[in-house]
Structure formats: structure tokens, C-alpha cells
Design a protein around this motif. Structure first.
Motif, PDB file in Angstrom:
ATOM      1  N   TYR A  36       0.975  -1.063  -0.207  1.00 22.91           N
ATOM      2  CA  TYR A  36       0.275  -0.111   0.025  1.00 22.91           C
ATOM      3  C   TYR A  36       0.637   0.966  -0.046  1.00 22.91           C
ATOM      4  O   TYR A  36       1.415   1.323   0.950  1.00 22.91           O
ATOM      5  CB  TYR A  36      -0.978   0.117   1.496  1.00 22.91           C
ATOM      6  CG  TYR A  36      -2.128  -1.049   1.054  1.00 22.91           C
ATOM      7  CD1 TYR A  36      -2.863  -1.199   0.700  1.00 22.91           C
ATOM      8  CD2 TYR A  36      -1.157  -2.525   1.874  1.00 22.91           C
ATOM      9  CE1 TYR A  36      -4.311  -2.155   0.499  1.00 22.91           C
ATOM     10  CE2 TYR A  36      -2.546  -3.060   2.479  1.00 22.91           C
ATOM     11  CZ  TYR A  36      -4.115  -3.212   1.295  1.00 22.91           C
ATOM     12  OH  TYR A  36      -4.244  -4.156   1.285  1.00 22.91           O
ATOM     13  N   ARG A  37       1.414   2.121  -1.003  1.00 26.77           N
ATOM     14  CA  ARG A  37       1.574   3.403  -1.421  1.00 26.77           C
ATOM     15  C   ARG A  37       0.951   4.147  -0.873  1.00 26.77           C
ATOM     16  O   ARG A  37      -0.007   4.622  -1.149  1.00 26.77           O
ATOM     17  CB  ARG A  37       2.142   3.495  -2.585  1.00 26.77           C
ATOM     18  CG  ARG A  37       3.158   1.967  -3.086  1.00 26.77           C
ATOM     19  CD  ARG A  37       3.456   2.408  -4.341  1.00 26.77           C
ATOM     20  NE  ARG A  37       2.891   2.132  -5.801  1.00 26.77           N
ATOM     21  CZ  ARG A  37       1.421   2.896  -6.304  1.00 26.77           C
ATOM     22  NH1 ARG A  37       1.755   4.134  -6.290  1.00 26.77           N
ATOM     23  NH2 ARG A  37       0.497   1.812  -7.046  1.00 26.77           N
ATOM     24  N   ASN A  38       0.934   5.020  -0.082  1.00 26.15           N
ATOM     25  CA  ASN A  38       0.251   6.671   0.139  1.00 26.15           C
ATOM     26  C   ASN A  38       1.261   7.741   0.385  1.00 26.15           C
ATOM     27  O   ASN A  38       1.776   8.174   1.211  1.00 26.15           O
ATOM     28  CB  ASN A  38      -0.492   6.806   1.681  1.00 26.15           C
ATOM     29  CG  ASN A  38      -1.021   7.713   2.447  1.00 26.15           C
ATOM     30  OD1 ASN A  38      -1.698   8.573   1.046  1.00 26.15           O
ATOM     31  ND2 ASN A  38      -1.896   7.444   3.252  1.00 26.15           N
ATOM     32  N   TYR A  43       0.109   7.384  -5.038  1.00 19.70           N
ATOM     33  CA  TYR A  43      -0.889   6.248  -4.220  1.00 19.70           C
ATOM     34  C   TYR A  43      -1.333   5.286  -4.195  1.00 19.70           C
ATOM     35  O   TYR A  43      -2.000   5.691  -5.910  1.00 19.70           O
ATOM     36  CB  TYR A  43      -2.016   7.261  -3.458  1.00 19.70           C
ATOM     37  CG  TYR A  43      -2.483   7.824  -3.311  1.00 19.70           C
ATOM     38  CD1 TYR A  43      -4.126   7.078  -4.381  1.00 19.70           C
ATOM     39  CD2 TYR A  43      -2.486   9.522  -4.504  1.00 19.70           C
ATOM     40  CE1 TYR A  43      -5.073   7.464  -5.378  1.00 19.70           C
ATOM     41  CE2 TYR A  43      -3.407  10.092  -5.100  1.00 19.70           C
ATOM     42  CZ  TYR A  43      -4.572   9.125  -5.821  1.00 19.70           C
ATOM     43  OH  TYR A  43      -5.170   9.808  -6.643  1.00 19.70           O
ATOM     44  N   THR A  45      -1.859   0.117  -4.407  1.00 14.87           N
ATOM     45  CA  THR A  45      -1.673  -0.771  -4.597  1.00 14.87           C
ATOM     46  C   THR A  45      -0.832  -1.416  -4.961  1.00 14.87           C
ATOM     47  O   THR A  45      -1.646  -1.860  -6.756  1.00 14.87           O
ATOM     48  CB  THR A  45      -3.149  -1.653  -3.790  1.00 14.87           C
ATOM     49  OG1 THR A  45      -4.041  -0.531  -2.812  1.00 14.87           O
ATOM     50  CG2 THR A  45      -3.090  -2.690  -3.337  1.00 14.87           C
ATOM     51  N   GLU A  64      -5.065   1.809  -8.009  1.00 13.55           N
ATOM     52  CA  GLU A  64      -5.297   3.501  -8.372  1.00 13.55           C
ATOM     53  C   GLU A  64      -6.064   3.145  -8.332  1.00 13.55           C
ATOM     54  O   GLU A  64      -6.260   4.692  -9.696  1.00 13.55           O
ATOM     55  CB  GLU A  64      -3.786   3.516  -9.129  1.00 13.55           C
ATOM     56  CG  GLU A  64      -2.106   3.356  -8.465  1.00 13.55           C
ATOM     57  CD  GLU A  64      -1.217   3.506  -9.717  1.00 13.55           C
ATOM     58  OE1 GLU A  64      -1.497   4.744  -9.828  1.00 13.55           O
ATOM     59  OE2 GLU A  64      -0.817   2.993  -8.648  1.00 13.55           O
TER      60      GLU A  64
END
Length: 160
Positions: A36-38, A43, A45, A64
Motif C-alpha cells: 500500500y503506497r500513500n 498512492y 496498491t 489506483e
């Protein structure tokens, strides 16, 4: 996308990125790493397919805003959830494993047992009992791309 060497936090940390996620290794067969990128401007997954004994991974899906990639069937999700690898580092709780890989669902028709299985996983994760049924229905409806109708909801179009 293929990453060489160590997966997950260490791969992205070496590139100056912070990340959360989980490893879902399977005892017999491929597993999944969910990232999970935030980050500001980046951002989403990423879902990577891993194989025992290999250090590389292949991206099978990304999220996304909408699922892109192949995703997995309900049967494949359940297989992953129910077969943790005691020899590999990763999430072992079967309910947590199912919830972690659930966004990978790419099947429009799930078995009749799917809602009950998802309700049990949500309950095990601590979801309030009075919301579990509706949450499971909404999740499956969204992930399987079906429309949902709840007869108890009033609508100005139907006069109720």
C-alpha cells in the motif's frame, strides 16, 4: 514489474519510499505481497506474485482507483488465505490473509459461501457485529462490479 532481491519494505525503502502492506506466502505454490503506497503524488496498491525459493516477484495487479491487471478468482483468494507457510515470514491468520488479498478479487460470480466467509473474516478482524453483514455485501458488490439494491432504502424515484 519485476523486483529483484528482497521484497516489500526493503525494496521500496532503498528507493526512498515508505510503504505498508503484508506478505501472504502460501505453503504450496505462489504467494502474494500486497504493498500500500500513500505518498504525495503516488498512492495506490501493488500486488506482487511471489514463488517459494525465488527472490523475484511479478506484479499481477495494481489499484489506483480501479483494479488493473489480472487479479485472482475467489477460489485462488481462499487458497491463499487458507494455506499459510509456517516457514516463510508473513501474515499467518487466515482471516487477516483473506482481507489483505480481497482487493485482488477479479471474478464477477463468487460462490454462495463467499459472503459468509467474508463476514467471518470481518468479525475476526474486529468489525462491529451490527455492520458486518452490510460491509461484506458492499465489499463483494463493489469488487464483483455488480449493482446492489437494498429494498429497505427509500428512493424519491420509487415514491418510497
Amino acid at each position: 514489474m519485476t523486483t529483484g532481491g528482497t521484497l516489500g519494505r526493503r525494496v521500496l525503502a532503498s528507493q526512498g519510499m515508505s510503504v505498508t502492506g503484508g506478505r501472504v506466502p502460501a505453503e504450496n505454490g505462489p504467494g502474494v505481497v500486497v504493498i500500500y503506497r500513500n505518498l504525495v503524488g503516488d498512492y495506490g496498491t501493488d500486488c506482487l506474485l511471489t514463488h517459494p525459493g525465488r527472490s523475484d516477484a511479478r506484479q499481477i495487479a495494481g489499484w489506483e482507483g480501479d483494479l488493473a491487471g489480472t487479479g485472482l478468482t475467489w477460489h485462488e483468494l481462499v487458497r491463499l488465505a487458507d494455506s499459510p507457510s509456517p516457514a516463510a515470514e508473513g501474515v499467518e491468520d487466515t482471516a487477516a490473509r483473506l482481507l489483505l488479498v480481497l482487493p485482488l478479487l477479479a471474478e464477477s460470480d463468487v460462490p454462495a459461501s463467499a459472503p459468509a466467509r467474508l463476514r467471518a473474516a470481518l468479525s475476526s478482524a474486529g468489525a462491529p457485529q451490527d455492520t458486518v453483514r452490510r460491509a461484506a455485501e458492499h465489499l463483494l458488490t463493489h469488487l464483483t462490479r455488480r449493482s446492489r439494491h437494498d429494498a429497505t432504502w427509500g428512493s424519491p424515484l420509487s415514491g418510497s
